[in-house]
Design a protein around this motif. Sequence first.
Motif, PDB file in Angstrom:
ATOM      1  N   GLY A 101       8.605  62.807  12.313  1.00  0.00           N
ATOM      2  CA  GLY A 101       8.080  63.371  11.198  1.00  0.00           C
ATOM      3  C   GLY A 101       7.214  62.916  10.143  1.00  0.00           C
ATOM      4  O   GLY A 101       6.748  63.239   9.311  1.00  0.00           O
ATOM      5  N   CYS A 102       6.628  61.970  10.577  1.00  0.00           N
ATOM      6  CA  CYS A 102       5.437  61.134   9.838  1.00  0.00           C
ATOM      7  C   CYS A 102       4.111  61.178  10.482  1.00  0.00           C
ATOM      8  O   CYS A 102       3.913  61.505  11.603  1.00  0.00           O
ATOM      9  N   ILE A 103       3.253  61.098   9.624  1.00  0.00           N
ATOM     10  CA  ILE A 103       1.754  61.247  10.051  1.00  0.00           C
ATOM     11  C   ILE A 103       1.289  60.438  11.282  1.00  0.00           C
ATOM     12  O   ILE A 103       1.860  59.168  11.212  1.00  0.00           O
ATOM     13  N   GLY A 104       0.797  60.930  12.098  1.00  0.00           N
ATOM     14  CA  GLY A 104       0.229  60.240  13.087  1.00  0.00           C
ATOM     15  C   GLY A 104      -1.176  59.978  12.964  1.00  0.00           C
ATOM     16  O   GLY A 104      -1.824  60.947  13.183  1.00  0.00           O
ATOM     17  N   GLY A 112      -1.680  53.539  11.638  1.00  0.00           N
ATOM     18  CA  GLY A 112      -2.601  52.164  10.870  1.00  0.00           C
ATOM     19  C   GLY A 112      -1.851  50.966  11.046  1.00  0.00           C
ATOM     20  O   GLY A 112      -2.856  49.951  11.279  1.00  0.00           O
ATOM     21  N   LEU A 113      -0.643  50.714  10.873  1.00  0.00           N
ATOM     22  CA  LEU A 113      -0.207  49.519  10.811  1.00  0.00           C
ATOM     23  C   LEU A 113      -0.081  48.960  12.241  1.00  0.00           C
ATOM     24  O   LEU A 113      -0.378  47.647  12.485  1.00  0.00           O
ATOM     25  N   ASN A 144     -11.477  49.365  11.748  1.00  0.00           N
ATOM     26  CA  ASN A 144     -10.472  50.005  11.040  1.00  0.00           C
ATOM     27  C   ASN A 144      -9.155  49.285  11.364  1.00  0.00           C
ATOM     28  O   ASN A 144      -9.154  48.695  12.507  1.00  0.00           O
ATOM     29  N   PRO A 145      -8.221  49.047  10.204  1.00  0.00           N
ATOM     30  CA  PRO A 145      -8.070  49.547   8.789  1.00  0.00           C
ATOM     31  C   PRO A 145      -8.939  48.552   8.032  1.00  0.00           C
ATOM     32  O   PRO A 145      -8.588  47.455   8.147  1.00  0.00           O
ATOM     33  N   VAL A 146     -10.207  48.849   7.734  1.00  0.00           N
ATOM     34  CA  VAL A 146     -11.077  48.145   6.942  1.00  0.00           C
ATOM     35  C   VAL A 146     -10.544  47.165   5.973  1.00  0.00           C
ATOM     36  O   VAL A 146     -10.891  46.103   5.905  1.00  0.00           O
ATOM     37  N   GLY A 147      -9.801  47.740   5.221  1.00  0.00           N
ATOM     38  CA  GLY A 147      -9.312  47.088   3.877  1.00  0.00           C
ATOM     39  C   GLY A 147      -8.600  45.910   4.309  1.00  0.00           C
ATOM     40  O   GLY A 147      -8.804  44.910   3.742  1.00  0.00           O
ATOM     41  N   ILE A 148      -7.528  46.179   5.329  1.00  0.00           N
ATOM     42  CA  ILE A 148      -6.627  45.206   6.003  1.00  0.00           C
ATOM     43  C   ILE A 148      -7.629  44.114   6.655  1.00  0.00           C
ATOM     44  O   ILE A 148      -7.332  42.712   6.291  1.00  0.00           O
ATOM     45  N   VAL A 149      -8.214  44.631   7.542  1.00  0.00           N
ATOM     46  CA  VAL A 149      -9.195  43.666   8.267  1.00  0.00           C
ATOM     47  C   VAL A 149     -10.040  42.516   7.388  1.00  0.00           C
ATOM     48  O   VAL A 149     -10.083  41.442   7.640  1.00  0.00           O
TER      49      VAL A 149
END
Length: 421
Positions: A101-104, A112-113, A144-149
């Motif tokens: 029930g979470c965003i895919g 994203g993780l 992506n994910p640009v911020g983490i990378v």
Amino acid sequence: MKLTVVGGGSTYTPELIDGFVRLRDTLPVEELVLVDPAEDRLELVGGLARRIFAKQGHGGRIVTTSDLDAGVDGADAVLLQLRVGGQAARQQDETWPLECGCIGQETTGAGGLAKALRTVPVVLDIAERVRRSNPRAWIIDFTNPVGIVTRALLQAGHRAVGLCNVAIGFQRKFAALLGAAPADVHLGHVGLNHLTWETGVRLGGPEGENVLPKLLAEHGEAIADDVRLPRPLLDRLGVVPSYYLRYYYAHDEVVRELRTKPSRAAEVAAMERELLAMYGDPALDEKPALLAKRGGAFYSEAAVDLAAALLGGGGSPYQVVNALNRGTLPFLPDDAVIEVQAAVGPAGPVPLPVPDLDPLFSGLVANVTAYEDLALEAALRGGRDRVFRALLAHPLIGQYAYADALTDQLIAHNREHLAWA
């Protein structure tokens, strides 16, 4: 000037090539190297790239190679647009989280993780090879994910800047609504990658008149349709959220939608097959109209502008980038990576001052930043418990039973890409 595109076999690449041709005075590329391990795709994309250059009379040389070290050797800037695991991995990112029930989605939540865990080690390896070849080269990350990378790159001491096309998309749309030149529209863009708000829209520069209230009053319905959120919500917020905020502000509604329609990954995979067939046509010498549906609108303009500014040949003085916080948002650590307007030059980006954020926005930014800290730790060090902690911290998950189940799913679906699993 030599530029290298890692992931050069992407169907995005002709969009980038088109920008290099149109904006050759801003960024005079003499050698463009497309690097990709998928040699069949690379030759199709490279062939079209050469025909686009030839048709427009661009004198630069285009080289294709699957040899990463040769491709980055001596490059002044390296653009990263890779997808570890391809569309098949994206398809998984967009589907298995829905079981809880979470965003895919491929850049936020559990999907994203998963993408971060697959991507960060690969990008860091590429960056080390770039540093051995040319330690002064700039790395522009569109992966992506640009911020983490981008944070992983900066934390490892690389000369890196993160880039996303959300801001330039807003700039172009607002300019059209205002009847203004895009260069005259200065965004009050603030937040994290894929978690941003336009808190102001100024004409003529950072000190210009704020016309955001006018935009919302006169074009609120069109803007609301674009970000897929209700017009009354935008009026109550007084800002324009990026369309990624829909995953937070309308989570359950989006989950219901995602469960009843084909995944975006499936749509893109079908589109890519069609695009690659087009690219193989020796008569095609321009980017096809279908490419506009692939995503990444205005990516080429943003990439050229950023590369030109970093390499000292021009570019806009102010650009929206992903860069170190360094006190810009005082409620975040200095080494967090934020997405804001910055003054960009050969020394790198310097974020512009940001007015105090409403707690409604700063609270969510702080929460997602904490998740990104934990996500990067999991990407660098591995381990089931680190994955669980990151998922538990994410505001789109937050319940231990969900985090536990999603951890097992993430590892099961990504084992071949996780050295520690």
